[in-house]
Each structure stands twice: as C-alpha cells, then as structure tokens.
Design a protein around this motif. Sequence first.
Motif, PDB file in Angstrom:
ATOM      1  N   LEU A  28       0.809  -1.223   0.000  1.00  0.00           N
ATOM      2  CA  LEU A  28       0.000   0.000   0.000  1.00  0.00           C
ATOM      3  C   LEU A  28       0.844   1.275   0.000  1.00  0.00           C
ATOM      4  CD1 LEU A  28      -2.827  -0.986   2.525  1.00  0.00           C
ATOM      5  CD2 LEU A  28      -2.678  -1.423   0.056  1.00  0.00           C
ATOM      6  N   SER A  29       2.157   1.131  -0.108  1.00  0.00           N
ATOM      7  CA  SER A  29       3.040   2.301  -0.059  1.00  0.00           C
ATOM      8  C   SER A  29       2.985   3.134  -1.332  1.00  0.00           C
ATOM      9  CB  SER A  29       4.480   1.867   0.212  1.00  0.00           C
ATOM     10  OG  SER A  29       4.982   1.125  -0.897  1.00  0.00           O
ATOM     11  N   GLU A  34      -0.489  -2.650  -8.515  1.00  0.00           N
ATOM     12  CA  GLU A  34       0.382  -3.768  -8.887  1.00  0.00           C
ATOM     13  C   GLU A  34       1.688  -3.777  -8.098  1.00  0.00           C
ATOM     14  OE1 GLU A  34       1.539  -0.412 -11.651  1.00  0.00           O
ATOM     15  OE2 GLU A  34      -0.332  -1.191 -10.857  1.00  0.00           O
ATOM     16  N   LYS A  35       1.814  -2.927  -7.121  1.00  0.00           N
ATOM     17  CA  LYS A  35       3.023  -2.832  -6.295  1.00  0.00           C
ATOM     18  C   LYS A  35       3.381  -4.189  -5.673  1.00  0.00           C
ATOM     19  CE  LYS A  35       6.084  -0.717  -3.568  1.00  0.00           C
ATOM     20  NZ  LYS A  35       7.381  -0.388  -4.008  1.00  0.00           N
ATOM     21  N   HIS A  36       2.377  -4.996  -5.370  1.00  0.00           N
ATOM     22  CA  HIS A  36       2.629  -6.302  -4.739  1.00  0.00           C
ATOM     23  C   HIS A  36       3.491  -7.207  -5.623  1.00  0.00           C
ATOM     24  CE1 HIS A  36      -0.499  -7.741  -7.422  1.00  0.00           C
ATOM     25  NE2 HIS A  36      -0.077  -8.960  -7.144  1.00  0.00           N
ATOM     26  N   LEU A  57      -4.854 -11.681   2.197  1.00  0.00           N
ATOM     27  CA  LEU A  57      -6.126 -11.475   1.499  1.00  0.00           C
ATOM     28  C   LEU A  57      -7.240 -11.090   2.470  1.00  0.00           C
ATOM     29  CD1 LEU A  57      -5.996 -14.376  -1.109  1.00  0.00           C
ATOM     30  CD2 LEU A  57      -5.740 -11.922  -1.542  1.00  0.00           C
ATOM     31  N   LYS A  58      -7.318 -11.782   3.594  1.00  0.00           N
ATOM     32  CA  LYS A  58      -8.339 -11.479   4.609  1.00  0.00           C
ATOM     33  C   LYS A  58      -8.175 -10.043   5.096  1.00  0.00           C
ATOM     34  CE  LYS A  58      -9.932 -13.027   9.159  1.00  0.00           C
ATOM     35  NZ  LYS A  58      -9.323 -12.384  10.299  1.00  0.00           N
ATOM     36  N   THR A  59      -6.930  -9.639   5.329  1.00  0.00           N
ATOM     37  CA  THR A  59      -6.670  -8.282   5.805  1.00  0.00           C
ATOM     38  C   THR A  59      -7.052  -7.254   4.755  1.00  0.00           C
ATOM     39  OG1 THR A  59      -4.885  -9.098   7.221  1.00  0.00           O
ATOM     40  CG2 THR A  59      -4.885  -6.743   6.727  1.00  0.00           C
ATOM     41  N   LEU A  60      -6.706  -7.512   3.489  1.00  0.00           N
ATOM     42  CA  LEU A  60      -7.089  -6.580   2.420  1.00  0.00           C
ATOM     43  C   LEU A  60      -8.605  -6.489   2.291  1.00  0.00           C
ATOM     44  CD1 LEU A  60      -4.412  -7.422  -0.295  1.00  0.00           C
ATOM     45  CD2 LEU A  60      -4.634  -5.274   0.988  1.00  0.00           C
ATOM     46  N   ILE A  61      -9.294  -7.608   2.449  1.00  0.00           N
ATOM     47  CA  ILE A  61     -10.765  -7.605   2.399  1.00  0.00           C
ATOM     48  C   ILE A  61     -11.321  -6.745   3.532  1.00  0.00           C
ATOM     49  CG2 ILE A  61     -12.832  -9.039   2.772  1.00  0.00           C
ATOM     50  CD1 ILE A  61     -11.264 -11.299   1.255  1.00  0.00           C
ATOM     51  N   GLU A  62     -10.792  -6.949   4.744  1.00  0.00           N
ATOM     52  CA  GLU A  62     -11.273  -6.177   5.897  1.00  0.00           C
ATOM     53  C   GLU A  62     -10.936  -4.697   5.752  1.00  0.00           C
ATOM     54  OE1 GLU A  62      -9.596  -8.115   9.314  1.00  0.00           O
ATOM     55  OE2 GLU A  62     -10.932  -9.843   9.139  1.00  0.00           O
ATOM     56  N   LEU A  63      -9.726  -4.407   5.229  1.00  0.00           N
ATOM     57  CA  LEU A  63      -9.330  -3.008   5.053  1.00  0.00           C
ATOM     58  C   LEU A  63     -10.186  -2.296   4.013  1.00  0.00           C
ATOM     59  CD1 LEU A  63      -5.425  -3.261   5.121  1.00  0.00           C
ATOM     60  CD2 LEU A  63      -6.890  -2.212   6.852  1.00  0.00           C
ATOM     61  N   ALA A  97      -6.127  -0.476  -0.416  1.00  0.00           N
ATOM     62  CA  ALA A  97      -6.387  -1.885  -0.106  1.00  0.00           C
ATOM     63  C   ALA A  97      -7.403  -2.457  -1.092  1.00  0.00           C
ATOM     64  CB  ALA A  97      -6.877  -2.047   1.322  1.00  0.00           C
ATOM     65  N   LYS A  98      -8.440  -1.691  -1.387  1.00  0.00           N
ATOM     66  CA  LYS A  98      -9.468  -2.150  -2.326  1.00  0.00           C
ATOM     67  C   LYS A  98      -8.871  -2.364  -3.716  1.00  0.00           C
ATOM     68  CE  LYS A  98     -13.900  -1.098  -4.250  1.00  0.00           C
ATOM     69  NZ  LYS A  98     -15.233  -0.944  -3.956  1.00  0.00           N
ATOM     70  N   LYS A  99      -8.092  -1.406  -4.195  1.00  0.00           N
ATOM     71  CA  LYS A  99      -7.471  -1.522  -5.523  1.00  0.00           C
ATOM     72  C   LYS A  99      -6.471  -2.684  -5.561  1.00  0.00           C
ATOM     73  CE  LYS A  99      -7.786   3.403  -6.555  1.00  0.00           C
ATOM     74  NZ  LYS A  99      -7.011   4.652  -6.681  1.00  0.00           N
ATOM     75  N   THR A 100      -5.690  -2.814  -4.508  1.00  0.00           N
ATOM     76  CA  THR A 100      -4.686  -3.889  -4.448  1.00  0.00           C
ATOM     77  C   THR A 100      -5.358  -5.247  -4.408  1.00  0.00           C
ATOM     78  OG1 THR A 100      -3.104  -2.423  -3.344  1.00  0.00           O
ATOM     79  CG2 THR A 100      -2.729  -4.791  -3.128  1.00  0.00           C
TER      80      THR A 100
END
Length: 172
Positions: A28-29, A34-36, A57-63, A97-100
């Motif tokens: 997320l920096s 596509e940074k990942h 993935l769970k964290t990105l979903i929650e974020l 987070a949503k975009k990632t």
Amino acid sequence: MQNFAVYKSSAGSGKTYTLVKEYIKLALSSDRPEKHKSILAITFTNKAANEMKERVLKTLIELSSPTPIEGTTKHLIADLINDKNNTLTEFKIKSRAKKTLEYILHHYADFSITTIDKFIHKIVRTFAFDLKIPMNFEVELDADSLLKTAIDNLILQTGVNKELTSFLIKYT
C-alpha cells in the motif's frame, strides 16, 4: 526503505502478524495496485505460505470493507498510520487496499508468497539451459535413496581418503 528484511522468532510470537503488516505496508506504499508484484515473501513450509496468503487477502478484504474495522485489523491500521516511514491515512489505506485486492485477485499468479523450495526451483528452472540440465527436469525427494547414495559414496572413499579412513576407524 530496506530492500531485504528477515524476521526470526519462536512459535506464537506474532511472526505472521508482523509479516502481514510488512507485506501490507509495502503493497500500500504506492498508488499503484500492482506494487505487490515487486514483493517476495518466502517461508519454510507450504502451510506457512498458505496461511500468510490467506491472512494478507483477509486483511485486504477487511481493510477495503465499508464496515467499521475491528480486532487485529484495527491494530494493523493504527500500526500503519503510526509508522514513521509512512504517510498513510486511514482513507488512503482503505482506498489502496481495495485496488490492491482487486488487482491481486485478477493477477493471482503475481501474488508471490512461497516456500524457499519453490523459489529455488523457479530460479533453477529459469536457468536450466545455462546450468545444462533438461528444461523439463523434475525434483524428487527420496530421503532413503539419497542417504543410501551418500553412504555408498562415503564407503568408496574409505582407504582413499586418509583423514576419512582414520576418522571411521576411530569412530568404530
């Protein structure tokens, strides 16, 4: 920013939380979802790699969820916002987070959290031609066969290698 980080600690000490936090922080920096693709996380076991993928993935979903964030993810947001090297706000975190998450789900093959074995195998396969090994080589782990071959090679050196011979005589 560091290019390489190693985390070592005992079981139950929060390694997965730390690794997920660092992965999320790096992913997320940037505004680029596509940074990942430029992040490589390596663990020792398939179980650990799968657990870390699930947690990211769970964290990105929650974020990225519009609902209020609770529990561990709430602490993660606080850690990310309070990190002195970041300029992330809660709004930026949620938006990125949503975009990632969407990008990872559409380009899952680029989501590189793997075991050290798979990583090395991928490198060897990439350089198979240069290493003069067949492009369709297979890795086979047969511990019994490997042990037998090692013992046979050791015995063949007995009488030839004086130091080894002396050691084996003393050992027996």
